[in-house]
Design an enzyme around this catalytic site. Structure first.
Site, short mmCIF file in Angstrom:
data_model
loop_
_atom_site.label_atom_id
_atom_site.label_comp_id
_atom_site.label_asym_id
_atom_site.label_seq_id
_atom_site.Cartn_x
_atom_site.Cartn_y
_atom_site.Cartn_z
N PHE A 77 45.65 36.46 34.23
CA PHE A 77 45.77 36.30 35.83
C PHE A 77 44.60 36.29 36.43
O PHE A 77 43.83 37.37 36.54
CB PHE A 77 46.91 36.96 36.40
CG PHE A 77 48.41 37.04 35.64
CD1 PHE A 77 49.32 35.76 36.14
CD2 PHE A 77 48.68 37.81 34.70
CE1 PHE A 77 50.43 35.82 35.58
CE2 PHE A 77 49.79 37.64 34.04
CZ PHE A 77 50.78 36.95 34.33
N ASP A 78 44.46 35.37 37.37
CA ASP A 78 43.67 35.71 38.77
C ASP A 78 44.11 36.55 39.57
O ASP A 78 45.39 36.76 39.55
CB ASP A 78 43.15 34.35 39.47
CG ASP A 78 42.19 34.49 40.60
OD1 ASP A 78 41.20 35.49 40.41
OD2 ASP A 78 42.58 33.81 41.37
#
Length: 224
Positions: A77-78
């Protein structure tokens, strides 16, 4: 019939579903209590996000996809505007890089609010704990791959600790491309709110674009 025949062919334990003759699926996302919605339809993804569900528009099949381990699920994930809220992004956009860095240093130990994938990360962390072996290794592996770098890294760490959502890996890449890190991690899928990062990552990993407040051509939170 074709969908359920395919489910049976691949041995999946799916017994329910909604079929809408091409109409939008978005109204049915909260009705089913879905935690993660993936689609190629931008409007459906946007409406699912607005309904409070983690959702992303999928990229194409990676052209340089590596062999992926089948005994683990690896999800990357960012951070900002994906797992975390877009609050810090907005400070950078409206007040500039130095104001952003000062704000993050001042609030380093203050947990960030959740973003579109905040609740999904918390539920994924429960699965990670369920599949955790005695030696502390889980079959569900989580990575945060963010454009933040020091000193803005500290707030990410403190937020994850406060949420009780440990990440197996965290990569603070600054201005560097994310794709090589995602390839090294062996991610099965990656979520980011900036099209630039999604397009770059999609060469090596299936990637999902999370609708957000940003101009797709404008980089957010560069290294400083």
């Amino acid at each position: 019939m074709r969908a359920f025949n395919s489910i049976e062919e691949y041995g999946l334990t799916i017994k329910t579903g909604s079929f809408t003759s091409g109409r939008s699926l978005a109204p049915f996302v909260p009705a089913w209590g879905i935690d993660l919605f993936l689609s190629n339809e931008t409007s459906d993804v946007q409406k699912a996000i607005e309904a409070g569900t983690a959702a992303a528009k999928l990229s194409g099949v990676p052209v340089d996809r590596q062999t992926i381990r089948e005994d683990e699920v690896r999800i990357a994930f960012d951070g900002d505007a994906v797992v975390f809220s877009a609050e810090s992004d907005e400070i950078y956009k409206t007040r500039g890089l130095q104001a952003f860095l000062a704000h993050e240093a001042e609030n380093a130990t203050k947990p960030m609010a959740g973003g579109p994938f905040g609740n999904f990360l918390k539920k994924l962390s429960i699965l990670r704990e369920i599949y955790l072996s005695d030696d502390g290794v889980s079959k569900v592996r989580i990575a945060i791959v963010t454009a933040r770098n020091a000193p803005a890294h500290a707030r990410v760490v403190h937020t994850l600790r406060a949420w009780g959502t440990p990440a197996d890996e965290a990569h603070f890449v600054g201005v560097n491309a994310k794709a090589p890190l995602l390839k090294a991690f062996g991610a099965h899928i990656f979520f980011d709110d900036q099209e630039k990062h999604v397009l770059g990552a999609s060469r090596v990993v299936s990637s999902g674009h999370v609708p957000g407040p940003h101009d797709p051509d404008e980089a957010v939170i560069p290294a400083g």
